[in-house]
Each structure stands twice: as structure tokens, then as C-alpha cells.
Design a protein around this motif. Structure first.
Motif, PDB file in Angstrom:
ATOM      1  N   PHE B 480       0.831  -1.205   0.000  1.00 47.02           N
ATOM      2  CA  PHE B 480       0.000   0.000   0.000  1.00 47.02           C
ATOM      3  C   PHE B 480       0.868   1.259   0.000  1.00 47.02           C
ATOM      4  O   PHE B 480       0.679   2.170  -0.812  1.00 47.02           O
ATOM      5  N   PHE B 481       1.829   1.311   0.892  1.00 48.64           N
ATOM      6  CA  PHE B 481       2.667   2.511   0.973  1.00 48.64           C
ATOM      7  C   PHE B 481       3.491   2.716  -0.296  1.00 48.64           C
ATOM      8  O   PHE B 481       3.663   3.843  -0.756  1.00 48.64           O
ATOM      9  N   LEU B 499      11.541  -1.629   0.238  1.00 48.20           N
ATOM     10  CA  LEU B 499      10.929  -2.346   1.362  1.00 48.20           C
ATOM     11  C   LEU B 499      10.028  -3.450   0.836  1.00 48.20           C
ATOM     12  O   LEU B 499      10.030  -4.579   1.327  1.00 48.20           O
ATOM     13  N   LYS B 500       9.238  -3.089  -0.160  1.00 47.96           N
ATOM     14  CA  LYS B 500       8.329  -4.070  -0.755  1.00 47.96           C
ATOM     15  C   LYS B 500       9.104  -5.243  -1.346  1.00 47.96           C
ATOM     16  O   LYS B 500       8.784  -6.408  -1.093  1.00 47.96           O
ATOM     17  N   LYS B 527      12.222   5.680   7.541  1.00 48.17           N
ATOM     18  CA  LYS B 527      11.552   6.357   8.651  1.00 48.17           C
ATOM     19  C   LYS B 527      12.239   7.680   9.014  1.00 48.17           C
ATOM     20  O   LYS B 527      11.595   8.703   9.199  1.00 48.17           O
ATOM     21  N   ASN B 528      13.558   7.642   9.107  1.00 48.59           N
ATOM     22  CA  ASN B 528      14.285   8.813   9.611  1.00 48.59           C
ATOM     23  C   ASN B 528      14.551   9.893   8.569  1.00 48.59           C
ATOM     24  O   ASN B 528      14.796  11.034   8.918  1.00 48.59           O
ATOM     25  N   LEU B 529      14.555   9.521   7.295  1.00 51.70           N
ATOM     26  CA  LEU B 529      14.974  10.511   6.306  1.00 51.70           C
ATOM     27  C   LEU B 529      13.868  11.007   5.381  1.00 51.70           C
ATOM     28  O   LEU B 529      14.085  11.923   4.604  1.00 51.70           O
ATOM     29  N   SER B 530      12.677  10.419   5.463  1.00 55.20           N
ATOM     30  CA  SER B 530      11.635  10.837   4.532  1.00 55.20           C
ATOM     31  C   SER B 530      11.111  12.227   4.857  1.00 55.20           C
ATOM     32  O   SER B 530      11.171  12.690   5.986  1.00 55.20           O
ATOM     33  N   ALA B 538       5.854   4.616   6.851  1.00 56.88           N
ATOM     34  CA  ALA B 538       5.658   3.492   5.925  1.00 56.88           C
ATOM     35  C   ALA B 538       6.289   2.196   6.417  1.00 56.88           C
ATOM     36  O   ALA B 538       5.846   1.109   6.058  1.00 56.88           O
ATOM     37  N   ALA B 539       7.326   2.308   7.241  1.00 53.29           N
ATOM     38  CA  ALA B 539       7.985   1.093   7.707  1.00 53.29           C
ATOM     39  C   ALA B 539       7.380   0.582   9.017  1.00 53.29           C
ATOM     40  O   ALA B 539       7.770  -0.476   9.502  1.00 53.29           O
TER      41      ALA B 539
END
Ligand SMILES: Cc1cc2nc3c(=O)[nH]c(=O)nc-3n(C[C@H](O)[C@H](O)[C@H](O)COP(=O)(O)O)c2cc1C
Ligand code: SF4
Ligand code: SF4
Ligand code: FES
Lengths: 239, 594
Positions: B480-481, B499-500, B527-530, B538-539
Motif C-alpha cells: 500500500f505505501f 521495502l516491498k 523512517k528517519n529521512l523521509s 511506511a515502515a
């Protein structure tokens, strides 16, 4: 007394309205970046300039410099993160450096050298991207586009033309050209446009100029990207 | 073409922020946006054609190639999967003789997936030409196939196919007795501006869209901006899988939501408001327009509201299928007729929002609650809930329980209580709280509570029993993400796809121990850089399940000393085809050592 921020323990001055990147460049501190060029509206998309401001990650190119900021720019963690982001850009497109006319002059490659990147780490996407060689003077190899938006901004802000745009969502993101056929030859781009010369990678190239300077004698063959960027970007600001 | 487009332009005007409504109308006439239409609209609105193309290619519900005269979409939410969506969809494809993702050669019908359609309590759900279809099953699909083959217009299909129920099982402080239209505004004018804002402040009301920013503070900041042209935006994008409470609020309590917006306008000094309604809720559009009209008639909207000199009106803008447009700055970009890309912050919307003017963006439930607080007073609300989370929260409950629907609870209620009320069985595997971007908790955490101090939530509450597989759930969320990332920033655009791929590698049995470590590293990076909340969360499905169910991941790993990253034999398939051989010698065994 002028206002200051601290980057890696060093106190540097800033003026109101400056971003962390602006202040850093003026103080001769290099923060890796690809989508940023001080001549254009900051974009904040590549995320290479991520710095840690009082414990929070921020993009130096868009985040305002403010009194009391304690900024980490160089740390093992950040360098690792930036290397990973650069690797992401490499696997997303198709970057066969040895066969690219821009090799040695490419900022993506320059940043990769700077970050000590030795492999691509992630699995390749092998994206199927086409080349637009329709224009007599200018070539677009979409395989090398990193969506920095600089050609879009240059065309709008300096050339006042709107030749380029970024389209699609997520992984389907791609660069499009403003012409009925979608081909560069039918657009109103001109070889002297800023947009034709700004690309940090080998995505937009000027035809018949590729090997004027031999490989081995090119920008990043001789100097690291931090020195090149600081010299160029500082000069721009007339400091 | 021009003869169709001109009246559309006349209706919406030539301001480029009307691009989305114009494109929606063209799409519903031609089942796509023809190239000729792009040229016409570009000329009329005086914008580059590239802006139009980039918008079409951004939104899931806009197309540059023809869709079926009957465009069918089936919701891909995990709850639809749990209700047998995949089987049903294959059945649908076979009955309609169309492949998933394609247009049938006669152009009559197209079939595809869509992200969560907001009907998790009455799925499997879908959309036909934008209108919600609920409770899909084989008999209903048979009937739909017949209607399509006979070319019966969607307007003439049986209305029960389109029935969307509220399913309110537990009304609380807010749902049980909604205010009468106008009452909150009257109270507001009686108490005065400062006092009303104080009441909202005292109530402790925090934004119900997930982040929980204090509503009074947001309104005050906006009202204090020097710029006097200000806007109110109601965020009804509700894209988080498993959330549907805003749909119910708009279906049954719309007056009160609009009243909350008007109240906000009177406090911050706005004359124009927008309801940004997700495309999936097209079925609510006419109804909401009627309510706005009623309010204009009764002097609750328009010029000189309640004869107090207040001028304010509300326009409904439909989304076009993009989860990211729920993010407030992306929503504003979308309102301005652009792709929904989250802006850089600062500046924040309260100082530079719509058209770069100060703008308050609040969730539907926030406006709904604020109107009643204005009437009943702040203390009335603050008396309920916990120290940092006052009042009640409306939950959308779906998944493995007997009564999926809407529940309103005081903050501080335990998960156990919720499970009990909605008829969840005792064999709980886990609960997804706050949707995929929230937290997956295990069965042994049911003593935890709903509150900003513990489990914050925008309202999504999905229950899974022991028959469900953790990795299937995580896979659905991770896909989804990747599908919904706007693609603006590198860590999210490339990261969600990595990730997918990495998760799929593990779930399909090609992962090794090192792959789990790499997966975790990648999670941290995304997570940290988006750039915005989408990438930053998303994670979460992977991280929260890796922490709680490491064995589910371990079980799928290859137990071999050398660790190939792919199926050697399968990779030879093309070579075999080219060489035209398929004998044993053309196959490679992947040696396993135990
Ligand atoms: C990817 C993403 C999607 C979001 N979707 C919604 C949504 O559908 N509805 C909503 O009210 N807020 C959503 N938000 C939060 C909004 O950005 C914003 O915080 C909220 O609308 C503010 O309203 P509130 O203060 O009333 O909560 C989303 C945020 C992100 C990052
Ligand atoms: S073509 Fe070059 S300048 Fe334009 S977006 Fe791509 S990488 Fe940037
Ligand atoms: S985090 Fe994802 S959704 Fe948010 S801006 Fe970046 S790419 Fe877009
Ligand atoms: S240089 Fe700041 S994000 Fe690209």
C-alpha cells in the motif's frame, strides 16, 4: 552582534532568511546536495543534505537557520544514510558510468566518490526508460534522471519557458517535455537555455561536446565535489 | 471536444485551481482525458499542458487512456482480503472476460484494484464509475455482470448494491445527541470570540486526524497572522486503511461538521472554506451539496450569517484517488490544481496554506467535536478522557469481529474493552491501531489504552484472529505505501519500493538471516529521512511486527550456508524458452544443506 548557528561544533554566522545550507556555504562548510543550487528556489527532494538539528533530521537546503541551532553535519550515521540515499538513486535509474558522456563531470558520481560508495548495495530496478534524441542539439537520457527538478526550475525561473515538468506518482515518476508530441525537438528549448546546462547527471546532454575534455581530466577526476561546489556556489554569492 | 469542454469551463471558471474538478468532469464523459481535451484545457486555463499531464498521471482516478464504460475497481484493503476479495475478483474477471488491470477489447468494461475504499465494515467493496459498491458476493457479481452486458446505466442498477450503512454501535458524548443546526453559532455569538476560543482551549481538543495538535492553538495561530485573507479546510480525505468514521460523520452529522467549519471561520476570520472529500465518497456529494444549500437558505452560510455580519461559504472539492492528499500540505496543493506533493515546512499552513494565505486544516471529527464544545462548554468535554487526551474518540472498527462499525469511546479506554464490545473472538492474533501507519499490537497488549499518551489513533482499528498470517498483513500494508508514495523524496520513493521487494523476497522464501537485518536497516532509513508523514510511517508495519513476531520472519528464511538472493532455476526460464528445451539438464537444482 550577528546571529550564529553551530555546525559540528563550529559557530558560524547567519542572516535572517538564510537556510542552513546558505549559511553553511557562506562559511565554507560543505553539506552534500544534489537537488540544490543556490540560484534556484530550494526543492528539498533528494534528501542528501539531511542534517541533524537539535536532535531532529531536517533538509539543510530548505530549513531556516535559527538562533540556538546545534547542527550535526558530519557523523558516521549521517554519512552512512547519505551513502544509502545515493545508492538508492543509482539503483533506481540505469547509471553505467563508464559509458556515460558526463562521467567525471557528473555530480551524482562526484557525491558517490565523496561518500566512499563502492557498490550499489540495493537490488537494481532495471527501469525501462527511453532516450529522447530527437532534438538536433540536446539529448535526454531518461535512464540517468534523478528527479532533482533543476531543469524544471531553470526553465521556469530563468528561461521563462516551462519546457520540463515532473509527472507520475511514486515509482512511476518521470520527466516530461512540454510539446504536443512530448518530444524535445517539438518544444521551444534552445541550446543556450539554462535548463539545457543545469543537469547534475548525464540525463540532459549537449550533443557533440561529450569528449572535448578527455576522461581523466574532468572536474571530479581532479577535485572532490566539496571543493568544487563550495568554490562555485560561494562565488555565485559574490563573497 | 470544445463543445463539451466549454460549458465545463464556464461552470468552474478559468482559475487553475479548478483543474481537478474540470478533469473529473471530462473523465466521466469520455472515460479518460483525451489528448485533445488536454490542449483545450491548457488554453482555457492558460497553464502549460505539462501541468495537466502531470496531474492526470499523479491521481489514480484520472487516466490518459480509456477505461471501460463501466470502470470497476475493487478495494485492496486488508479487510477486503480477509473477506475473500481475491477469490471474488478472479471470479469477476472470469465472468466479465477481462483481465485485472485491463480494458476489455470492446471497451465496455475495465477492472482494477484500488487502495482502501473506506468500506471496511461492509466489504468486500468496490467502485463502479466512482460510486461505492458494498457487500460484494458471487450473486451480486453475477447480477452486476448481467447489468453490464445488457448495457444498463449505473443509475438504474438496484439501489441496494450502493447501500452504505452507518453501522453505529456505540454512540458516546458526541454521536448520541448531535446539536441542532445553528446552535453552536448562536452560542459562539453570544459568548463572543475570545470566550469561544477559550472554551475550545479548555476542552483540550486535539486534532482527530492523527497528529493530535491542539485545535485551539492552531486556530489562534491562524487568527494572529497579519495576512487577512484566510481559509478553513476540512480534511475528509480519510485514506488510512481501516478508517471510515468521517464517512459516517458526513453521512449523518454533516450539519454539525459544517457548523464546526463555520465556527472556525468566525474565529479566524475566513470567508471561504473547502471540504476536501475523497474521491471514493462520491456517493455523498449530492447529499452534502443539498445540506450546504439548506444552510444557505437558513442563514447559516453565505452573507451575513445569523445577521452577525459574518460572511462564509463552503465549497466541496473531490479528491481523485491519492492517499497522500490527506497530508495537509499535499491536500492544499491538490486544492490548487496540482499534484499532491507535501510542501516543505516551515512555513506551516496556518501561516502560508491555500494560495499561500493562512489556512486551518482540520479533520472532519475535529470540526464535529468543536461545534458541540462551543455549545456545551470546554469543561463538559475536558471532564472526559485522560490528562493529555481529553474527550472521546470515534473509532472505525473492522476485521475479525461480529459487529464491525463505529464506536465512540472516552480516551483512556482499554483495547480489551473495545474488543469485548465489538464481538471480537478470544483467539486474537493482534490489532492494528491507527491503520498501517500506526502500531500493530499483540494479543498480550490488550490492557493498553487509546490515548495520545499510549496508543494514538486517527480512528482505524483492525482486528486479526489467529487464522490470519502476520506476513500477509504486513505485505498488504507495505505494498500500500509503495503504491501511495508521492515520489517526491528519494528515501520514500525508492525506499518504499525497496521495502516491498525486500519483504517479498523474505515472504516468498528467498531470504536469509542477513536479509532481515538489511530490511530493518532500510526501515530505519525510510523512517528517519523521509520528507513527510507517509514515508516516516511506511515502515511501521514491518518494524512493529519484527519486534513482536520475529519468529514469523525467521520461519520463512532459507536454511542454507550459501545464501542465493534468487531462484536460480527460475532465472533460467527465458534461456530455456529461447533454446527450446526443457529436459532435466536444462534445470538447475538449488542445493539445500540442513
Ligand atoms: C500521509 C498522510 C495522510 C493523512 N491523511 C489524513 C486524512 O485522511 N485525514 C486527516 O484528517 N488527516 C490526515 N493526515 C493528517 C493531516 O496532515 C493533518 O495533520 C490533519 O488533517 C490536521 O487535522 P487535525 O488537527 O484536526 O487532526 C494525514 C497525514 C499524512 C502524513
Ligand atoms: S533531467 Fe537532470 S536536471 Fe532534470 S530532473 Fe532529471 S536529473 Fe534533474
Ligand atoms: S515521504 Fe513519500 S509521500 Fe512524503 S514527500 Fe517523500 S515521497 Fe512523498
Ligand atoms: S539538497 Fe536538500 S534535499 Fe536535495
Amino acid at each position: 552582534m550577528s546571529k550564529t548557528i553551530t555546525i559540528d561544533g563550529k559557530e558560524i554566522p547567519y542572516e535572517d532568511g538564510q537556510t542552513i545550507m546558505d549559511a553553511a556555504i557562506a562559511a565554507d562548510i560543505y553539506i552534500p546536495h544534489l537537488c540544490h543550487d543556490p540560484d534556484y528556489e530550494p526543492h528539498g527532494s533528494c534528501k542528501l543534505c539531511t542534517v541533524n538539528v537539535n536532535g531532529r533530521n531536517c533538509s539543510a537546503c530548505t530549513f531556516p537557520a535559527l538562533e540556538g541551532q546545534n547542527i550535526i553535519n558530519q557523523s558516521a550515521d549521517l554519512e552512512q544514510d547519505r551513502k544509502r540515499i545515493t545508492q538508492m538513486l543509482f539503483v533506481e535509474g540505469n547509471h553505467f558510468c563508464p559509458s556515460c558522456e558526463k562521467t567525471g563531470d557528473c555530480q551524482l558520481q562526484g557525491v558517490a566518490y565523496y561518500l566512499d560508495m563502492h557498490d550499489n548495495h540495493f537490488p537494481h530496478f532495471f527501469a525501462n526508460r527511453e532516450m529522447d534524441a530527437s532534438h538536433p542539439d540536446i539529448l535526454i537520457d531518461h535512464n540517468r534522471c534523478i528527479f532533482c527538478n533543476l531543469c524544471v526550475r531553470a526553465s521556469q525561473e530563468k528561461d521563462h519557458k516551462n519546457v520540463f515538468a515532473i509527472s507520475g506518482r511514486g515509482m512511476n515518476k518521470h520527466l516530461i517535455v512540454n510539446s504536443i508530441t512530448g518530444k524535445l525537438k517539438d518544444s521551444n528549448i534552445h541550446i543556450n537555455d539554462h535548463a539545457a546546462h543545469i543537469c547534475p547527471t548525464g540525463a540532459i546532454l549537449i550533443k557533440r561536446t561529450g569528449y572535448k575534455v578527455p576522461i581523466g581530466e574532468r572536474t571530479y577526476d581532479k577535485q572532490k565535489i566539496d571543493a568544487v561546489a563550495l568554490a562555485k556556489e560561494n562565488k555565485h554569492h559574490g563573497r | 471536444m470544445q463543445s463539451f469542454i466549454q460549458p465545463v469551463i464556464d461552470r468552474y471558471g478559468t482559475s487553475s485551481d479548478q483543474l481537478l474538478p474540470i478533469l473529473r468532469d471530462i473523465q466521466s464523459e469520455f472515460q479518460h482525458i483525451p489528448a485533445e481535451a488536454i490542449e483545450c484545457v491548457a488554453l482555457s486555463l492558460d497553464i502549460p499542458r505539462t501541468q495537466i499531464i502531470s496531474v492526470i498521471e499523479f491521481y489514480s482516478f484520472l487516466h490518459s487512456t480509456p477505461q471501460g464504460k463501466y470502470a470497476l475497481l475493487v478495494s485492496d484493503s486488508i479487510t477486503d482480503h480477509m473477506l475473500g476479495k481475491q477469490d471474488l475478483m478472479s471470479y469477476m474477471a472470469s465472468q466479465l472476460k477481462v483481465s485485472i488491470g485491463e480494458l476489455r477489447t470492446d471497451g465496455l468494461v475495465s477492472l482494477n484494484n484500488t487502495s482502501c475504499s473506506g468500506m471496511c465494515d461492509q466489504g468486500p467493496a468496490g467502485l463502479v464509475n466512482g460510486y461505492a459498491l458494498t457487500n460484494l458476493d458471487r450473486p451480486r457479481i453475477d447480477a452486476i455482470v448481467k447489468l453490464i452486458e445488457q448495457n444498463i446505466p449505473v443509475q438504474q442498477w438496484p439501489s441496494e448494491f450502493f447501500m452504505v450503512k452507518d453501522n453505529i454501535y456505540l454512540p458516546g458524548l458526541l454521536l448520541q445527541d448531535p446539536i441542532a443546526p445553528g446552535d453552536a453559532l448562536k452560542a459562539r455569538f453570544q459568548k463572543g470570540l475570545q470566550q469561544t476560543l477559550t472554551e475550545i482551549d479548555v476542552s483540550g481538543l486535539r486534532g482527530r486526524g492523527g497528529a493530535g495538535f491542539k485545535t485551539a492553538m492552531k486556530w489562534r495561530f491562524c487568527s494572529e497572522e497579519i495576512e487577512t485573507e484566510r481559509y478553513v479546510v476540512c480534511n475528509a480525505d480519510e485514506g488510512e486503511p481501516g478508517t471510515f468514521k468521517d464517512r459516517v460523520l458526513l453521512n449523518t452529522y454533516a450539519h454539525q461538521v459544517f457548523e464546526g467549519m463555520t465556527l472556525c471561520a468566525s474565529i479566524i476570520g475566513a470567508e471561504q472554506g473547502f471540504l476536501y472529500l475523497r474521491g471514493e465518497y462520491l456517493h455523498l456529494y449530492d447529499k452534502l451539496q443539498n445540506i450546504l444549500q439548506q444552510r444557505r437558505h437558513s442563514g447559516l452560510l453565505g452573507n451575513n450569517i445569523l445577521e452577525q455580519g459574518l460572511n462564509f461559504d463552503i465549497e466541496i472539492r473531490m479528491g481523485c484517488g491519492a492517499y497522500i492528499c490527506g497530508e495537509e500540505s499535499a491536500l492544499i496543493e491538490s486544492l490548487e490544481g496540482k499534484r499532491g506533493i507535501p510542501r516543505n515546512r516551515p512555513p506551516y499552513p496556518v501561516s502560508q496554506g491555500y494560495l499561500n494565505k493562512p489556512t486551518v486544516v482540520n479533520n472532519v471529527e475535529t470540526f464535529f467535536a468543536a461545534s458541540k464544545i462551543a455549545l456545551e462548554g470546554g469543561q463538559w468535554f475536558a471532564d472526559v478522557g485522560t490528562k493529555q487526551s481529553q474527550g472521546t474518540k470515534i473509532l472505525s472498527i473492522s476485521g475479525d469481529c461480529t459487529k464491525p462499525g463505529i464506536y465512540e469511546y472516552p480516551f483512556g479506554t482499554s483495547i480489551k474493552q473495545v474488543l469485548h464490545d465489538c464481538g471480537a473472538a478470544s483467539d486474537i492474533l493482534g490489532i492494528q491501531i491507527g491503520g498501517p501507519s500506526g502500531t500493530f499490537i499483540a494479543e498480550n497488549e490488550v490492557h493498553r489504552t487509546l490515548a495520545f499518551e499510549d496508543l494514538a489513533t486517527g480512528g482505524s482499528f483492525i482486528i486479526f484472529n489467529q487464522s490470519r498470517n502476520i506476513l500477509d498483513i504486513v505485505k498488504n500494508f507495505t505494498h500500500f505505501f509503495a503504491h501511495e508514495s508521492c515520489g517526491f523524496c528519494t528515501p520514500c520513493r525508492v525506499g518504499t519500493l525497496l521495502l516491498k521487494k525486500q519483504l517479498d523476497k523474505i515472504t516468498e522464501g528467498y531470504g536469509s538471516a542477513g536479509d532481515v537485518a538489511a530490511l530493518e536497516e532500510l526501515c530505519q532509513l525510510v523512517k528517519n529521512l523521509s520528507h513527510c508523514g507517509l514515508g516516516q510511517t511506511a515502515a511501521n508495519p514491518i518494524l512493529s511486527t519484527l519486534e513482536r513476531y520475529p519468529e514469523s520472519y525467521q520461519q520463512r528464511l532459507k536454511k542454507i550456508s550459501y545464501e542465493p538472493g534468487f531462484d536460480l532455476d527460475a532465472s533460467l526460464e527465458t534461456a530455456r524458452r529461447l533454446a527450446n528445451r526443457n529436459d532435466a539438464g536444462a534445470h538447475l537444482a538449488q542445493v539445500e544443506e540442513d
